[in-house]
Design a protein around this motif. Structure first.
Motif, PDB file in Angstrom:
ATOM      1  N   LEU A 505      71.011  38.169  25.784  1.00 22.67           N
ATOM      2  CA  LEU A 505      71.822  37.056  26.268  1.00 22.67           C
ATOM      3  C   LEU A 505      71.190  35.719  25.920  1.00 22.67           C
ATOM      4  CD1 LEU A 505      72.831  38.353  29.826  1.00 22.67           C
ATOM      5  CD2 LEU A 505      74.333  38.053  27.861  1.00 22.67           C
ATOM      6  N   PHE A 506      69.883  35.639  26.079  1.00 19.14           N
ATOM      7  CA  PHE A 506      69.193  34.366  25.877  1.00 19.14           C
ATOM      8  C   PHE A 506      69.178  33.952  24.409  1.00 19.14           C
ATOM      9  CE2 PHE A 506      65.074  31.999  25.442  1.00 19.14           C
ATOM     10  CZ  PHE A 506      65.468  30.879  26.156  1.00 19.14           C
ATOM     11  N   VAL A 507      68.851  34.883  23.538  1.00 15.51           N
ATOM     12  CA  VAL A 507      68.748  34.576  22.110  1.00 15.51           C
ATOM     13  C   VAL A 507      70.081  34.747  21.404  1.00 15.51           C
ATOM     14  CG1 VAL A 507      67.626  35.212  19.949  1.00 15.51           C
ATOM     15  CG2 VAL A 507      66.311  35.191  22.078  1.00 15.51           C
ATOM     16  N   GLY A 508      70.782  35.845  21.720  1.00 15.58           N
ATOM     17  CA  GLY A 508      72.029  36.136  21.015  1.00 15.58           C
ATOM     18  C   GLY A 508      73.109  35.108  21.244  1.00 15.58           C
ATOM     19  N   SER A 509      73.111  34.468  22.430  1.00 14.01           N
ATOM     20  CA  SER A 509      74.159  33.484  22.699  1.00 14.01           C
ATOM     21  C   SER A 509      74.048  32.271  21.781  1.00 14.01           C
ATOM     22  CB  SER A 509      74.099  33.046  24.166  1.00 14.01           C
ATOM     23  OG  SER A 509      72.843  32.478  24.475  1.00 14.01           O
ATOM     24  N   PHE A 510      72.839  31.950  21.301  1.00 11.77           N
ATOM     25  CA  PHE A 510      72.673  30.844  20.340  1.00 11.77           C
ATOM     26  C   PHE A 510      73.523  31.118  19.091  1.00 11.77           C
ATOM     27  CE2 PHE A 510      69.122  30.189  23.018  1.00 11.77           C
ATOM     28  CZ  PHE A 510      68.652  28.908  22.833  1.00 11.77           C
ATOM     29  N   TYR A 511      73.352  32.299  18.534  1.00  5.72           N
ATOM     30  CA  TYR A 511      74.042  32.648  17.297  1.00  5.72           C
ATOM     31  C   TYR A 511      75.542  32.852  17.542  1.00  5.72           C
ATOM     32  CZ  TYR A 511      69.317  33.411  15.552  1.00  5.72           C
ATOM     33  OH  TYR A 511      67.996  33.246  15.188  1.00  5.72           O
ATOM     34  N   ALA A 512      75.882  33.524  18.656  1.00  3.62           N
ATOM     35  CA  ALA A 512      77.288  33.814  18.931  1.00  3.62           C
ATOM     36  C   ALA A 512      78.096  32.545  19.145  1.00  3.62           C
ATOM     37  CB  ALA A 512      77.401  34.726  20.155  1.00  3.62           C
ATOM     38  N   LEU A 513      77.498  31.555  19.786  1.00  3.34           N
ATOM     39  CA  LEU A 513      78.237  30.323  20.088  1.00  3.34           C
ATOM     40  C   LEU A 513      78.414  29.445  18.855  1.00  3.34           C
ATOM     41  CD1 LEU A 513      79.512  28.323  22.095  1.00  3.34           C
ATOM     42  CD2 LEU A 513      77.204  27.468  22.577  1.00  3.34           C
ATOM     43  N   TYR A 514      77.344  29.217  18.103  1.00  5.86           N
ATOM     44  CA  TYR A 514      77.380  28.202  17.055  1.00  5.86           C
ATOM     45  C   TYR A 514      77.798  28.736  15.686  1.00  5.86           C
ATOM     46  CZ  TYR A 514      74.998  25.308  20.474  1.00  5.86           C
ATOM     47  OH  TYR A 514      74.682  24.600  21.604  1.00  5.86           O
ATOM     48  N   PHE A 515      77.634  30.029  15.445  1.00  3.31           N
ATOM     49  CA  PHE A 515      77.934  30.558  14.116  1.00  3.31           C
ATOM     50  C   PHE A 515      79.181  31.443  14.089  1.00  3.31           C
ATOM     51  CE2 PHE A 515      73.116  30.258  13.461  1.00  3.31           C
ATOM     52  CZ  PHE A 515      73.227  28.970  12.967  1.00  3.31           C
ATOM     53  N   SER A 516      79.950  31.464  15.192  1.00  2.15           N
ATOM     54  CA  SER A 516      81.135  32.325  15.235  1.00  2.15           C
ATOM     55  C   SER A 516      82.438  31.539  15.288  1.00  2.15           C
ATOM     56  CB  SER A 516      81.064  33.244  16.463  1.00  2.15           C
ATOM     57  OG  SER A 516      81.184  32.483  17.650  1.00  2.15           O
ATOM     58  N   GLY A 517      82.360  30.220  15.409  1.00  6.23           N
ATOM     59  CA  GLY A 517      83.573  29.407  15.562  1.00  6.23           C
ATOM     60  C   GLY A 517      83.896  29.094  17.012  1.00  6.23           C
ATOM     61  N   LEU A 518      83.182  29.699  17.970  1.00  5.24           N
ATOM     62  CA  LEU A 518      83.451  29.414  19.382  1.00  5.24           C
ATOM     63  C   LEU A 518      83.168  27.957  19.718  1.00  5.24           C
ATOM     64  CD1 LEU A 518      82.064  32.538  21.302  1.00  5.24           C
ATOM     65  CD2 LEU A 518      84.443  31.780  21.133  1.00  5.24           C
ATOM     66  N   MET A 570      60.519  34.201  20.229  1.00  8.18           N
ATOM     67  CA  MET A 570      60.173  33.022  19.421  1.00  8.18           C
ATOM     68  C   MET A 570      60.715  33.067  17.997  1.00  8.18           C
ATOM     69  SD  MET A 570      56.285  32.156  20.606  1.00  8.18           S
ATOM     70  CE  MET A 570      56.166  30.931  19.296  1.00  8.18           C
ATOM     71  N   PRO A 571      60.570  34.167  17.259  1.00  8.05           N
ATOM     72  CA  PRO A 571      61.091  34.148  15.877  1.00  8.05           C
ATOM     73  C   PRO A 571      62.597  33.944  15.810  1.00  8.05           C
ATOM     74  CG  PRO A 571      59.580  35.979  16.207  1.00  8.05           C
ATOM     75  CD  PRO A 571      59.848  35.414  17.544  1.00  8.05           C
ATOM     76  N   PHE A 572      63.329  34.577  16.742  1.00 11.74           N
ATOM     77  CA  PHE A 572      64.786  34.404  16.752  1.00 11.74           C
ATOM     78  C   PHE A 572      65.151  32.948  17.016  1.00 11.74           C
ATOM     79  CE2 PHE A 572      64.171  38.869  17.919  1.00 11.74           C
ATOM     80  CZ  PHE A 572      65.010  39.482  17.008  1.00 11.74           C
ATOM     81  N   HIS A 573      64.428  32.334  17.947  1.00 11.76           N
ATOM     82  CA  HIS A 573      64.715  30.946  18.274  1.00 11.76           C
ATOM     83  C   HIS A 573      64.360  30.021  17.117  1.00 11.76           C
ATOM     84  CE1 HIS A 573      64.011  27.006  20.234  1.00 11.76           C
ATOM     85  NE2 HIS A 573      65.044  27.372  20.969  1.00 11.76           N
ATOM     86  N   ALA A 574      63.215  30.274  16.496  1.00 13.72           N
ATOM     87  CA  ALA A 574      62.805  29.442  15.362  1.00 13.72           C
ATOM     88  C   ALA A 574      63.768  29.586  14.188  1.00 13.72           C
ATOM     89  CB  ALA A 574      61.385  29.823  14.936  1.00 13.72           C
ATOM     90  N   PHE A 575      64.202  30.814  13.920  1.00 11.33           N
ATOM     91  CA  PHE A 575      65.124  31.028  12.808  1.00 11.33           C
ATOM     92  C   PHE A 575      66.462  30.341  13.067  1.00 11.33           C
ATOM     93  CE2 PHE A 575      68.422  33.493  10.598  1.00 11.33           C
ATOM     94  CZ  PHE A 575      67.961  33.380   9.293  1.00 11.33           C
ATOM     95  N   PHE A 576      66.893  30.291  14.335  1.00 11.90           N
ATOM     96  CA  PHE A 576      68.141  29.597  14.669  1.00 11.90           C
ATOM     97  C   PHE A 576      68.033  28.117  14.289  1.00 11.90           C
ATOM     98  CE2 PHE A 576      70.240  26.870  17.838  1.00 11.90           C
ATOM     99  CZ  PHE A 576      71.559  27.166  17.553  1.00 11.90           C
ATOM    100  N   GLY A 577      66.927  27.485  14.669  1.00 14.82           N
ATOM    101  CA  GLY A 577      66.752  26.077  14.321  1.00 14.82           C
ATOM    102  C   GLY A 577      66.680  25.856  12.832  1.00 14.82           C
ATOM    103  N   ILE A 578      65.989  26.755  12.119  1.00 19.41           N
ATOM    104  CA  ILE A 578      65.877  26.622  10.658  1.00 19.41           C
ATOM    105  C   ILE A 578      67.241  26.815   9.995  1.00 19.41           C
ATOM    106  CG2 ILE A 578      64.871  27.686   8.606  1.00 19.41           C
ATOM    107  CD1 ILE A 578      62.409  28.323  10.337  1.00 19.41           C
TER     108      ILE A 578
END
Length: 676
Positions: A505-518, A570-578
C-alpha cells in the motif's frame, strides 16, 4: 417453545414500534415535501430563464425536489439506524447484535432501499432538469446515456444508488457488531457523491464550499438520523434507553455545533453579506439558520429533561418531544431542498476566473519560500482534523495528569509536531499551491505520507487512549475503550498491518496513482484531492506503525524485520522519484495547461522538480526512523536490565548463584580428571 415465545414478543414489539415511528417519519417527509415544493415554487420559478434553459415542465421541476427529499430521508434514516445499532445499543459479549440492534439494522435496510430507489430516480430527473427536457423524453435509453456521460451530477446519483443498494443487501445479511460498523462506514461513504454535486461543487471558493458542505451534510445526517433511530428504539420499548439517549444527546450536541458553523460558512461563500436580506436565497438561508438554532437549543434541553425522567417512565415524554423536534427537522430539510433548487447570488454575478473556477481560488504569484511558509488558506477538513487531534491528545494527557499518572513529554511533542505537519501541509502555503503545481503537490504528498505519520506513531495515541478512557466494567455495556480494543484486534487491522500489505500500500500507491492515469482524472475534482490526502496520511501511518510505533501493533515485528522493511521500501521509493525526473510525459498536462498560470511556463521541469523532491525526501524519514529504532532498542535494553536487577534483589541473585555453582561443579570435575 419458550424461545419461540420470546422471539414472537420481540417481533411484535419491533412491528409496533416501527409502525409508530413509520407514521411519524412519513408525516415528516410529507411536511418536508410540502415545504420544499412551496418554496421551490416561490424561489426557483425563473431559474431556467436565468441559466438560459427551456422549462422542462412542472412534473420534472417539482418531481426533482421530491426525489431529492426522498433520497435524503432514506439516507438519513438508514445511517442513523446503523449508528444506533453500532454505537448506541450495546451488543452481546459474543459480538452478535442484540435483538434491538438487529431491529435497528432491519430498519436501516428498508430505509436504504428507499434511498437507492430515490437516488436512481434522481439520475433521469437531474438529466432532464439540466437539459431542459421533460423527464419522459430523458427516459429513452439513447438520450439518457448520452446525457449520462456529459453530466457529472447524473453519474453521482447513479453511484449513490449503487452504494445504497449495497447497504440494503448488507443489512439483510448482517448479524454481528463488526459487520454493522463496516456497513455504517459504507453508508457514510454513500453521501460523498451527494456532496460532490450541486452549487458547492462548482464556482468560486468551491474548496471552502465543498468542505463546509461535507461537514454540514454529515452532521445533519447523524443528528436527524440518530433522532429517528432513538425514537424507534423508544417506541419498541428497547433496553438501555437511558444509555442510548445519553449517547445520542452527546453526538447531537457536537453535530449541531458543526452543522451551524459549517452552514453559516457555506452560505457566506454563496451569498455576500450585503445580499442576505435582499435576495430570495439569502431569505432561505436566514430561515434555515433560525430553524437550526432553535432546534439545537430546544432539542438539547428537552432531551436532557426526558433522559432524567426515563427511569420514571419518561419514554413517552421522549417520544412526544422528539416527534416535535423531528417534524421541525424535516421541515428544515424542505428548506434545504428549496435552497438547492435556487441559484445563489454568487453564481449570477461576474463569472470567476479560470484558476478560481478550477481550484476554488486565484493563484496570482509565483511561489517563494516565504509564500510556501506563510501564505494561509484554512483547510476545513484537514486543518480542523489537525486541531481536533491535537486537542483530544492534550485532553487525554490532562486526564492522566489529574489522576497522578505521567505521560512522556517526548510522545506529546511528537504527536503535536505530527498535527502541525498536517496543518502546515494543507492550510499554509504548501496547501495553497499544491492543487496548482505538481512540484508543490509532491512536497505535500511527502509531508503527509512520510513525515506526519512518523511523528504521529511516535506519539502513541492508542496507548494514551487506552489509559485515559475508562473501562466499562464486567457487566456494563461496552464503551469507547472497548470499541477501540475491538478495532485493534479486528481482521481489518491485522490485514492492513501485515508487513507485505503495508509495504504494498505504501509503495505501490505511488506508482498506481501517478502512472495509471488516476491522478489525471482526479485533478479537476476537489473531493478527489481530499481522498488523496487522506490516503497519503493513512497508508503512511499503517506502514510506520509496526516499524517504529510506540503502540503495540497487531503483528509485532522483530527489530531486524523492522529495519529490513524500511530498507526494502527505499529502492522502490527512489526509483519512483527517478522515474518522474526521467519521464518526458507531463502527468496531468491538460489540467495544468488549463490553469494557464503565468509563472508556469515549463510543466516538465516542474514535474522533474517534484520527482527530485520525492527522491530526496525519502532520506529524512529514514534518519528519523533509524534514530527512533536506536532509542527504542536502547530503552528496551535498559528496561531488561532493570527487570533483571529487580529479580536479583527479590531472590538474592539466585540465577547468578546457580550459574556460579554450575561453573564450580564443572571446575571440580575437571580437576578430578586431571588428578587421576
Amino acid at each position: 417453545m419458550a424461545s419461540e415465545s420470546a422471539g414472537e414478543t420481540i417481533t411484535r414489539r419491533h412491528r409496533s414500534g416501527s409502525n409508530t415511528v413509520g407514521v411519524l417519519v412519513v408525516t415528516a417527509v410529507l411536511l418536508a415535501a410540502f415545504v420544499a415544493v412551496a418554496l421551490t415554487a416561490l424561489s426557483a420559478s425563473d431559474v431556467y430563464s436565468l441559466y438560459g434553459l427551456p422549462d422542462p415542465g412542472t412534473f420534472t421541476k417539482y418531481g426533482l425536489s421530491v426525489a431529492r427529499l426522498l433520497t435524503e430521508a432514506g439516507a438519513v434514516v438508514s445511517i442513523g439506524s446503523l449508528l444506533l445499532a453500532a454505537f448506541g445499543i450495546p451488543a452481546q459479549r459474543s459480538g452478535a447484535l442484540a435483538a434491538d440492534g438487529y431491529a435497528a439494522v432491519r430498519t436501516a435496510g428498508w430505509a436504504a432501499l428507499v434511498w437507492a430507489v430515490a437516488a436512481a430516480s434522481l439520475a433521469p430527473f437531474t438529466a432532464a432538469d439540466a437539459s431542459g427536457r421533460p423527464v419522459t423524453e430523458v427516459l429513452s435509453a439513447e438520450v439518457f446515456f448520452g446525457l449520462f456521460g456529459a453530466i457529472a451530477e447524473v453519474q453521482s446519483w447513479t453511484l449513490t444508488a449503487l452504494v445504497a443498494a449495497l447497504v440494503f443487501v448488507g443489512c439483510r445479511l448482517v448479524l454481528s457488531w463488526g459487520w454493522t460498523v463496516t456497513l455504517f462506514a459504507l453508508a457514510l461513504g454513500g453521501l460523498m457523491p451527494m456532496i460532490a454535486s450541486g452549487h458547492s461543487a462548482s464556482g468560486g471558493a468551491h474548496d471552502l464550499a465543498t468542505n463546509s458542505l461535507l461537514i454540514h451534510l454529515y452532521s445533519a445526517t447523524l443528528w436527524v438520523g440518530g433522532l429517528v433511530a432513538l425514537l424507534a428504539h423508544a417506541a419498541r420499548g428497547g433496553a438501555h434507553l437511558g444509555l442510548v439517549a445519553r449517547r445520542y444527546s452527546a453526538v447531537a450536541l457536537v453535530c449541531w455545533g458543526a452543522l451551524a458553523l459549517s452552514g453559516i460558512l457555506n452560505a457566506l461563500v454563496r451569498v455576500p453579506l450585503t445580499q442576505v436580506f435582499t435576495t430570495t436565497y439569502g431569505a432561505l438561508v436566514l430561515v434555515k439558520t433560525a430553524a437550526v438554532v432553535v432546534l439545537g437549543v430546544f432539542g438539547y434541553l428537552q432531551r436532557q429533561r426526558a433522559v432524567r425522567r426515563i427511569a420514571d417512565g419518561g419514554a413517552r415524554s421522549l417520544m412526544q418531544l422528539g416527534a416535535v423536534e423531528l417534524l421541525t427537522m424535516f421541515a428544515t430539510f424542505g428548506v434545504a431542498v428549496a435552497l438547492s433548487r435556487t441559484p445563489p447570488p454568487a453564481e449570477l454575478g461576474p463569472p470567476p476566473g479560470r484558476t478560481e473556477l478550477l481550484i476554488g481560488y486565484p493563484v496570482e504569484f509565483a511561489p517563494t519560500a516565504a509564500r510556501l511558509l506563510f501564505d494561509f488558506r484554512f483547510d476545513l477538513i484537514f486543518g480542523t482534523l489537525a486541531l481536533v487531534l491535537a486537542g483530544l491528545y492534550l485532553a487525554g494527557v490532562r486526564r492522566l495528569s489529574q489522576r497522578g499518572d505521567q505521560w512522556p513529554v517526548g510522545r506529546t511533542l511528537a504527536w503535536l509536531c505530527g498535527c502541525a505537519t498536517i496543518f502546515f501541509a494543507t492550510s499554509m502555503g504548501v496547501g495553497v499551491y499544491a492543487p496548482a503545481m505538481f512540484s508543490v503537490h509532491m512536497g505535500q504528498h511527502m509531508l503527509l505520507s512520510m513525515l506526519a505519520p512518523v511523528l504521529l506513531v511516535l506519539g502513541g495515541p492508542t496507548s494514551l487512549a487506552l489509559r485515559a478512557l475508562p473501562a466499562s466494567g464486567k457487566d456494563a455495556p461496552d464503551g469507547a475503550r472497548e470499541w477501540l480494543v475491538a478495532f485493534l484486534h479486528s481482521p481489518v487491522t491485522r490485514f492492513l498491518t501485515n508487513p507485505f500489505v503495508a509495504l504494498a500500500l505504501f509503495v505501490g500507491s505511488f506508482y498506481a496513482l501517478y502512472f495509471s492515469g488516476l491522478f489525471d482524472a482526479a485533478l479537476p475534482q476537489h473531493w478527489a484531492h481530499l481522498a488523496m490526502n487522506a490516503h497519503f496520511l493513512l497508508v503512511g501511518y499503517v506502514f510506520y506503525w509496526p516499524v517504529i510505533g510506540v503502540d503495540p501493533a497487531p503483528r509485532p515485528l522483530q527489530p531486524l524485520a523492522k529495519v529490513g522493511l524500511v530498507f526494502v521500501s527505499m529502492p522502490f521509493h527512489a526509483f519512483f522519484g527517478i522515474a518522474l525526473m526521467m519521464s518526458n510525459t507531463v502527468i496531468g498536462q491538460n489540467f495544468y495547461q488549463s490553469l494557464a498560470l503565468p509563472f508556469m511556463t515549463d510543466l516538465l521541469a516542474d514535474q522533474r522538480l517534484g520527482g527530485g523532491l520525492a527522491w530526496a525526501s525519502g532520506e529524512v524519514p529514514l534518519v528519523v526512523v533509524m534514530l527512533a529504532l536506536l532509542i527504542q532498542w536502547s530503552r528496551a535494553d535498559a528496561r531488561q536490565a532493570r527487570r533483571i536487577d529487580r529479580k536479583a534483589d527479590a531472590d538474592g541473585d539466585a540465577d547468578l548463584s546457580a550459574y556460579n555453582a554450575m561453573l564450580q561443579q564443572l571446575a571440580d570435575k575437571d580437576s578430578g580428571r586431571s588428578s587421576s
